[in-house]
Scaffold this motif. Structure first.
Motif, PDB file in Angstrom:
ATOM      1  N   LEU A   1       0.828  -1.199   0.000  1.00 32.74           N
ATOM      2  CA  LEU A   1       0.000   0.000   0.000  1.00 32.74           C
ATOM      3  C   LEU A   1       0.867   1.257   0.000  1.00 32.74           C
ATOM      4  O   LEU A   1       0.616   2.202  -0.759  1.00 32.74           O
ATOM      5  CB  LEU A   1      -0.913  -0.019   1.227  1.00 32.74           C
TER       6      LEU A   1
ATOM      7  N   ARG B   1       0.978   4.101  -2.953  1.00 28.59           N
ATOM      8  CA  ARG B   1       0.497   5.444  -2.647  1.00 28.59           C
ATOM      9  C   ARG B   1       1.586   6.505  -2.766  1.00 28.59           C
ATOM     10  O   ARG B   1       1.294   7.672  -3.030  1.00 28.59           O
ATOM     11  CB  ARG B   1      -0.088   5.479  -1.232  1.00 28.59           C
TER      12      ARG B   1
ATOM     13  N   THR C   1     -11.379  -1.252   3.521  1.00 27.74           N
ATOM     14  CA  THR C   1     -10.225  -0.381   3.694  1.00 27.74           C
ATOM     15  C   THR C   1      -9.263  -0.579   2.525  1.00 27.74           C
ATOM     16  O   THR C   1      -9.258  -1.616   1.853  1.00 27.74           O
ATOM     17  CB  THR C   1      -9.487  -0.672   5.009  1.00 27.74           C
ATOM     18  N   GLU C   2      -8.444   0.433   2.309  1.00 25.36           N
ATOM     19  CA  GLU C   2      -7.475   0.351   1.223  1.00 25.36           C
ATOM     20  C   GLU C   2      -6.474  -0.774   1.466  1.00 25.36           C
ATOM     21  O   GLU C   2      -6.010  -1.431   0.531  1.00 25.36           O
ATOM     22  CB  GLU C   2      -6.747   1.691   1.093  1.00 25.36           C
TER      23      GLU C   2
ATOM     24  N   ALA D   1      -8.140  -3.820   0.345  1.00 24.38           N
ATOM     25  CA  ALA D   1      -8.393  -3.817  -1.094  1.00 24.38           C
ATOM     26  C   ALA D   1      -7.192  -4.301  -1.891  1.00 24.38           C
ATOM     27  O   ALA D   1      -7.360  -4.935  -2.945  1.00 24.38           O
ATOM     28  CB  ALA D   1      -8.797  -2.413  -1.545  1.00 24.38           C
TER      29      ALA D   1
ATOM     30  N   SER E   1     -12.811   0.281  -2.726  1.00 25.13           N
ATOM     31  CA  SER E   1     -11.788   0.632  -1.745  1.00 25.13           C
ATOM     32  C   SER E   1     -12.070   2.038  -1.231  1.00 25.13           C
ATOM     33  O   SER E   1     -12.527   2.904  -1.982  1.00 25.13           O
ATOM     34  CB  SER E   1     -10.403   0.590  -2.412  1.00 25.13           C
TER      35      SER E   1
ATOM     36  N   PRO F   1      -9.882   4.794   0.275  1.00 22.42           N
ATOM     37  CA  PRO F   1      -8.598   5.363   0.690  1.00 22.42           C
ATOM     38  C   PRO F   1      -8.810   6.470   1.714  1.00 22.42           C
ATOM     39  O   PRO F   1      -9.840   7.154   1.710  1.00 22.42           O
ATOM     40  CB  PRO F   1      -8.017   5.922  -0.609  1.00 22.42           C
TER      41      PRO F   1
END
Length: 337
Positions: free
Chosen positions: A117, A121, A287-288, A291, A304, A306
């Motif tokens: 994640l 990101r 939740t991300e 996901a 998702s 975020p």
């Protein structure tokens, strides 16, 4: 079929501490003192990375919001002219013994859900390794001029220049006891040694900085235009959370007027397609962190959610002032813990 998280009720809900947990607490406390003594006698040695190190961690077991703060911190560092990298253990990945770089195509099974994640990101180098000293040195060798450790407050082999403690503002330190009688990995007095204390939700006290987690909306896992969470207001959804405190996610959705059918899983749960078979075709919001693991088999109505960590600008000003000292050759990094 949903699996309820295994957080003992006596940690946060006021239930009596089981006798076995009471007996084991002093054993755990003794182990902490022994380890501290070994470091104090230099029988266990702390090692320094060639670049500054910031550790984002917590004193309690379970999620407090470390990963959203880590992502926000990395973005601010880049904006301030740093070239950050992230070191993590990569909890939950299949091959814990093998260090690896986490890239955009790395799967959660290979790199761990949180490192994957963070990599997606932020786009910065992410290194997973049980040995955080080795991870920090690898990041430095790859050109990073500062390392952020996602978790690792108790990983004392790696010297650090700044420590940021993240606290769940609602649950705080629970019953205030050490494992397994309570949720604390270290005594609460350890917090005084941290440079910054960030409180996720609830009320921040003296010397603490408030943090709010703001959802960006709902992103379809099958592709398509994101929707605002208000689009689900007044409707029922299946809400999926395999994080340290799933209730926080469920409560956030309820704040938008969403009818939540909660499905709580253990933190770092390894999902299968059957886990998302709920018997009714409602939208699925997750939740991300979940996901990134569920995307390969998620339905067309799965989303998702975020989130971004928001902190007062004064926090970033104070942090950047401390970081500026680390740029100076005379900062005396060798004296740091």
């Amino acid at each position: 079929m949903s699996k309820a998280p295994r957080t003992p009720r006596h940690w946060f809900d006021g239930a009596p501490v089981p006798p076995v947990a009471r007996l084991l607490e002093p054993v755990y406390a003794g182990a902490l003192k022994l380890r501290a003594g070994l470091f104090g006698l230099h029988l266990l040695r702390r090692k320094r990375a060639p670049v500054p190190v910031i550790v984002v961690g917590n004193l309690t077991v379970g999620g407090t919001g470390k990963t959203p703060l880590t992502i926000a911190l990395v973005k601010r560092l880049r904006a301030a002219g740093w070239n950050p990298g992230v070191a993590s253990r990569g909890y939950g990945r299949h091959d814990q013994a093998t260090p690896r770089w986490v890239e955009l195509q790395t799967t959660p099974a290979e790199g761990g859900d949180e490192p994957v994640l963070i990599a997606r990101r932020t786009g910065v180098p992410v290194r997973v390794d049980r040995d955080r000293v080795a991870a920090a040195r690898a990041l430095a060798a790859a050109g990073c001029d500062i390392v952020v450790c996602d978790d690792g407050l108790q990983h004392y082999r790696l010297r650090r220049d700044l420590e940021i403690e993240v606290i769940d503002g609602r649950r705080r330190y629970g019953n205030g006891r050490l494992l397994p009688a309570g949720p604390l990995r270290e005594p609460a007095v350890r917090a005084a040694r941290c440079d910054f204390r960030v409180v996720n939700g609830g009320s921040a006290g003296f010397g603490e900085w408030p943090m709010t987690l703001r959802p960006e909306g709902a992103v379809p896992l099958a592709g398509g235009k994101p929707l605002p969470l208000t689009a689900f207001g007044g409707h029922r959804v299946h809400a999926v959370a395999g994080i340290g405190n799933p209730a926080r996610f469920f409560d956030m959705l309820r704040d938008y007027g969403i009818g939540v059918v909660p499905h709580a899983f253990d933190d770092h749960h390894a999902y299968t397609a059957q886990d998302l078979q709920f018997g009714s075709q409602l939208p699925v919001l997750m939740t991300e962190k979940d996901a990134v693991k569920c995307a390969p088999f998620a339905s067309a109505w799965s989303y998702s959610v975020p989130i971004d960590a928001e902190l007062p600008e004064a926090f970033w000003v104070a942090l950047e002032a401390r970081l500026q000292l680390l740029r100076e050759p005379a900062a005396g990094r060798g004296s740091r813990r």
